[in-house]
Design a protein around this motif. Structure first.
Motif, PDB file in Angstrom:
ATOM      1  N   LEU A  99       0.847  -1.180   0.000  1.00 38.44           N
ATOM      2  CA  LEU A  99       0.000   0.000   0.000  1.00 38.44           C
ATOM      3  C   LEU A  99       0.893   1.245   0.000  1.00 38.44           C
ATOM      4  O   LEU A  99       1.948   1.241   0.632  1.00 38.44           O
ATOM      5  CB  LEU A  99      -0.847  -0.008   1.281  1.00 38.44           C
ATOM      6  N   PRO A 101       1.926   4.473   1.500  1.00 41.01           N
ATOM      7  CA  PRO A 101       1.643   5.068   2.814  1.00 41.01           C
ATOM      8  C   PRO A 101       0.871   6.377   2.678  1.00 41.01           C
ATOM      9  O   PRO A 101       1.126   7.158   1.767  1.00 41.01           O
ATOM     10  CB  PRO A 101       3.041   5.325   3.386  1.00 41.01           C
ATOM     11  N   THR A 105      -1.743   8.057   8.163  1.00 45.50           N
ATOM     12  CA  THR A 105      -0.890   7.159   8.948  1.00 45.50           C
ATOM     13  C   THR A 105       0.283   7.941   9.559  1.00 45.50           C
ATOM     14  O   THR A 105       0.765   7.607  10.650  1.00 45.50           O
ATOM     15  CB  THR A 105      -0.413   5.985   8.061  1.00 45.50           C
ATOM     16  N   THR A 132       2.521  -4.678   8.246  1.00 44.14           N
ATOM     17  CA  THR A 132       3.507  -3.594   8.086  1.00 44.14           C
ATOM     18  C   THR A 132       3.585  -3.043   6.656  1.00 44.14           C
ATOM     19  O   THR A 132       3.983  -1.905   6.448  1.00 44.14           O
ATOM     20  CB  THR A 132       4.897  -4.072   8.595  1.00 44.14           C
ATOM     21  N   GLY A 133       3.228  -3.839   5.643  1.00 43.74           N
ATOM     22  CA  GLY A 133       3.260  -3.350   4.256  1.00 43.74           C
ATOM     23  C   GLY A 133       4.647  -2.862   3.861  1.00 43.74           C
ATOM     24  O   GLY A 133       5.620  -3.617   3.916  1.00 43.74           O
ATOM     25  N   CYS A 136       6.353   1.302   6.707  1.00 39.80           N
ATOM     26  CA  CYS A 136       6.417   2.738   7.046  1.00 39.80           C
ATOM     27  C   CYS A 136       6.222   3.015   8.537  1.00 39.80           C
ATOM     28  O   CYS A 136       6.928   3.873   9.100  1.00 39.80           O
ATOM     29  CB  CYS A 136       5.419   3.527   6.189  1.00 39.80           C
ATOM     30  N   ILE A 153       5.033  -7.484  11.402  1.00 40.70           N
ATOM     31  CA  ILE A 153       4.417  -8.697  10.847  1.00 40.70           C
ATOM     32  C   ILE A 153       3.681  -8.362   9.561  1.00 40.70           C
ATOM     33  O   ILE A 153       3.050  -7.307   9.453  1.00 40.70           O
ATOM     34  CB  ILE A 153       3.383  -9.251  11.869  1.00 40.70           C
ATOM     35  N   ASP A 154       3.728  -9.267   8.594  1.00 39.40           N
ATOM     36  CA  ASP A 154       2.823  -9.176   7.447  1.00 39.40           C
ATOM     37  C   ASP A 154       2.594 -10.579   6.907  1.00 39.40           C
ATOM     38  O   ASP A 154       3.464 -11.450   7.022  1.00 39.40           O
ATOM     39  CB  ASP A 154       3.377  -8.268   6.346  1.00 39.40           C
ATOM     40  N   ILE A 155       1.447 -10.771   6.280  1.00 38.66           N
ATOM     41  CA  ILE A 155       1.139 -12.068   5.665  1.00 38.66           C
ATOM     42  C   ILE A 155       1.841 -12.198   4.316  1.00 38.66           C
ATOM     43  O   ILE A 155       2.076 -13.290   3.818  1.00 38.66           O
ATOM     44  CB  ILE A 155      -0.388 -12.232   5.478  1.00 38.66           C
ATOM     45  N   SER A 156       2.199 -11.049   3.704  1.00 37.76           N
ATOM     46  CA  SER A 156       2.711 -11.057   2.334  1.00 37.76           C
ATOM     47  C   SER A 156       4.244 -11.072   2.303  1.00 37.76           C
ATOM     48  O   SER A 156       4.902 -10.143   2.783  1.00 37.76           O
ATOM     49  CB  SER A 156       2.180  -9.820   1.595  1.00 37.76           C
ATOM     50  N   ILE A 181      -1.981 -13.082  10.710  1.00 34.92           N
ATOM     51  CA  ILE A 181      -2.402 -12.696  12.065  1.00 34.92           C
ATOM     52  C   ILE A 181      -3.767 -13.287  12.408  1.00 34.92           C
ATOM     53  O   ILE A 181      -4.053 -13.580  13.572  1.00 34.92           O
ATOM     54  CB  ILE A 181      -2.370 -11.151  12.245  1.00 34.92           C
ATOM     55  N   LEU A 182      -4.604 -13.490  11.389  1.00 37.71           N
ATOM     56  CA  LEU A 182      -5.947 -14.016  11.659  1.00 37.71           C
ATOM     57  C   LEU A 182      -5.891 -15.474  12.107  1.00 37.71           C
ATOM     58  O   LEU A 182      -6.804 -15.963  12.771  1.00 37.71           O
ATOM     59  CB  LEU A 182      -6.852 -13.883  10.423  1.00 37.71           C
ATOM     60  N   ASN A 197      -2.347  -0.779  11.258  1.00 42.06           N
ATOM     61  CA  ASN A 197      -3.234  -0.180  10.259  1.00 42.06           C
ATOM     62  C   ASN A 197      -3.664  -1.351   9.376  1.00 42.06           C
ATOM     63  O   ASN A 197      -3.103  -1.586   8.322  1.00 42.06           O
ATOM     64  CB  ASN A 197      -2.461   0.878   9.451  1.00 42.06           C
ATOM     65  N   PRO A 198      -4.654  -2.114   9.865  1.00 36.97           N
ATOM     66  CA  PRO A 198      -5.009  -3.350   9.145  1.00 36.97           C
ATOM     67  C   PRO A 198      -5.951  -3.055   7.978  1.00 36.97           C
ATOM     68  O   PRO A 198      -6.442  -1.934   7.845  1.00 36.97           O
ATOM     69  CB  PRO A 198      -5.745  -4.152  10.223  1.00 36.97           C
ATOM     70  N   ALA A 221      -4.314  -5.616   1.104  1.00 37.74           N
ATOM     71  CA  ALA A 221      -4.001  -4.583   2.100  1.00 37.74           C
ATOM     72  C   ALA A 221      -5.220  -3.746   2.459  1.00 37.74           C
ATOM     73  O   ALA A 221      -5.228  -3.054   3.480  1.00 37.74           O
ATOM     74  CB  ALA A 221      -2.901  -3.664   1.565  1.00 37.74           C
TER      75      ALA A 221
HETATM   76  C1  LIG Z   1      -3.701  -1.179   5.207  1.00 42.43           C
HETATM   77  S1  LIG Z   1      -2.228  -2.060   4.835  1.00 42.43           S
HETATM   78  C2  LIG Z   1      -1.114  -1.174   5.900  1.00 42.43           C
HETATM   79  C3  LIG Z   1       0.296  -1.107   5.391  1.00 42.43           C
HETATM   80  C4  LIG Z   1       1.209  -0.169   6.181  1.00 42.43           C
HETATM   81  N1  LIG Z   1       1.275  -0.571   7.579  1.00 42.43           N
HETATM   82  C5  LIG Z   1       0.713   1.263   6.082  1.00 42.43           C
HETATM   83  O1  LIG Z   1       0.216   1.774   7.099  1.00 42.43           O
HETATM   84  O2  LIG Z   1       0.827   1.881   5.021  1.00 42.43           O
HETATM   85  C6  LIG Z   1      -2.521  -3.617   5.640  1.00 42.43           C
HETATM   86  C7  LIG Z   1      -1.392  -4.645   5.581  1.00 42.43           C
HETATM   87  O3  LIG Z   1      -1.856  -5.826   6.255  1.00 42.43           O
HETATM   88  C8  LIG Z   1      -1.366  -6.962   5.575  1.00 42.43           C
HETATM   89  N2  LIG Z   1      -2.263  -8.102   5.868  1.00 42.43           N
HETATM   90  C9  LIG Z   1      -3.427  -8.428   5.260  1.00 42.43           C
HETATM   91  N3  LIG Z   1      -3.939  -9.535   5.795  1.00 42.43           N
HETATM   92  C10 LIG Z   1      -3.073  -9.936   6.768  1.00 42.43           C
HETATM   93  C11 LIG Z   1      -3.050 -11.041   7.678  1.00 42.43           C
HETATM   94  N4  LIG Z   1      -4.049 -11.958   7.711  1.00 42.43           N
HETATM   95  N5  LIG Z   1      -2.005 -11.149   8.540  1.00 42.43           N
HETATM   96  C12 LIG Z   1      -1.004 -10.227   8.527  1.00 42.43           C
HETATM   97  N6  LIG Z   1      -0.972  -9.180   7.689  1.00 42.43           N
HETATM   98  C13 LIG Z   1      -1.999  -9.012   6.826  1.00 42.43           C
HETATM   99  C14 LIG Z   1      -1.356  -6.566   4.114  1.00 42.43           C
HETATM  100  O4  LIG Z   1      -0.454  -7.370   3.374  1.00 42.43           O
HETATM  101  C15 LIG Z   1      -0.952  -5.078   4.207  1.00 42.43           C
HETATM  102  O5  LIG Z   1       0.432  -4.942   4.079  1.00 42.43           O
END
Ligand SMILES: C[S@@+](CC[C@H](N)C(=O)[O-])C[C@H]1O[C@@H](n2cnc3c(N)ncnc32)[C@H](O)[C@@H]1O
Length: 292
Positions: A99, A101, A105, A132-133, A136, A153-156, A181-182, A197-198, A221
């Motif tokens: 995403l 930033p 945020t 974390t995406g 940032c 942490i991130d899933i991606s 995380i889910l 910032n989910p 995201a």
């Molecule tokens: C809204 S973006 C926020 C990115 C960054 N933190 C920012 O503020 O610009 C949400 C992030 O959550 C991650 N995400 C989505 N589903 C997830 C999951 N089940 N577990 C961990 N991370 C997840 C996405 O890959 C994405 O990077």
């Protein structure tokens, strides 16, 4: 092409650039695209450019600008075209896996840092950023809190690669972890601050979104199901109840339409001193809460 290899006056190209984009974007936005592209490629400011009206593009520069123009016509975000953006005064690499930033945020970061300043000492905090995406949040906090130990942490996997490149670019060390995380029953440590910032945009809100966001930013995201829009907040709040240290804080960026519901969820989970805060656009955008 003349003997020095210069092919087109920048002022001439600029007219063409503005004309081509005039039906697609407001003039102020076209000006800002042009300035960003000039600063990125020629490493000169728009003032320097104005002072040198005869400056020309060479062949490579002209081809880069023509490509950028075509991409802008397709509504590809300018940040993806140049491959970077600025956030909290720092430069971040961005691409289609992360995403871009947002200024909201940055306000969340400012709020966290301001709240920490109110405390007298500067303890060795442990901080976790969930989702974390580009990195940032984690990276801006790590740079501003040199004593902190920061996890993210991130899933991606691909987002984490970009986040790692950004940590390197900004000279900070972060513990990056690939995790859904889910599905997670635990966190990698105990923390003083958990921030997230989910994904929080409901499918129904798609119609309010601009084409460049919808078509090019990662849906992973952004979106959650209409039926369960607080799924991430619910899960993260549960984990935070177990993994925040006593007097630790949980910070969220939230869906502007779900401020009340998100506060109620946190209250139900036992969080205290819940504060809902608006952003510069005057909409509910972030929440701070305390774990006793
Ligand atoms: C809204 S973006 C926020 C990115 C960054 N933190 C920012 O503020 O610009 C949400 C992030 O959550 C991650 N995400 C989505 N589903 C997830 C999951 N089940 N577990 C961990 N991370 C997840 C996405 O890959 C994405 O990077």
């Amino acid at each position: 092409m003349d003997v020095k290899g210069f092919v087109m006056r920048i002022s001439e190209f600029k007219k063409h650039f503005f004309l081509e984009l005039s039906m697609l974007y407001p003039e102020t936005e076209i000006q800002s695209f042009f300035n960003l592209l000039i600063e990125y490629t020629l490493k000169i400011s728009r003032i320097d450019l104005a002072l040198q009206p005869n400056l020309e593009f060479n062949k490579t520069e002209l081809s880069f600008f023509n490509n950028a123009l075509n991409n802008l016509k397709e509504h590809i975000p300018i940040q993806y075209i140049i491959g970077e953006t600025e956030f909290y005064g720092l430069k971040f690499n961005v691409n289609k896996n992360v995403l871009i930033p947002r200024p909201e945020t940055e306000e969340l970061i400012r709020w966290i840092l301001d709240n920490l300043k109110l405390k007298t000492q500067n303890p060795k905090l442990k901080i976790l950023d969930i989702g974390t995406g580009s990195g940032c949040i984690a990276i801006s906090l790590a740079l501003n809190l040199p004593n902190a130990e920061v996890f993210a942490i991130d899933i991606s996997k691909k987002a984490l690669e970009t986040a790692k490149s950004n940590a390197k670019r900004n000279g900070v060390s972060i513990n990056f972890i690939e995790l859904d995380i889910l599905k997670s029953k635990s966190l990698p440590d105990y923390f003083d601050i958990i921030v997230s910032n989910p994904p929080y945009v409901r499918e129904v809100e798609k119609k309010e979104m601009q084409q460049n966001v919808l078509n090019f930013e990662p849906h992973l995201a952004l979106f959650v199901k209409n039926e369960n829009p607080l799924i991430f907040f619910d899960k993260i709040a549960d984990l935070a109840q177990n993994y925040l240290n006593k007097n630790g804080h949980l910070y969220f960026e939230i869906n502007q339409y779900l401020g009340k519901e998100t506060c109620e969820l946190l209250e139900k989970k036992g969080f205290k001193n819940i504060e809902l805060k608006k952003d510069i656009y005057n909409v509910d955008r972030m929440i701070k809460s305390l774990k006793l």
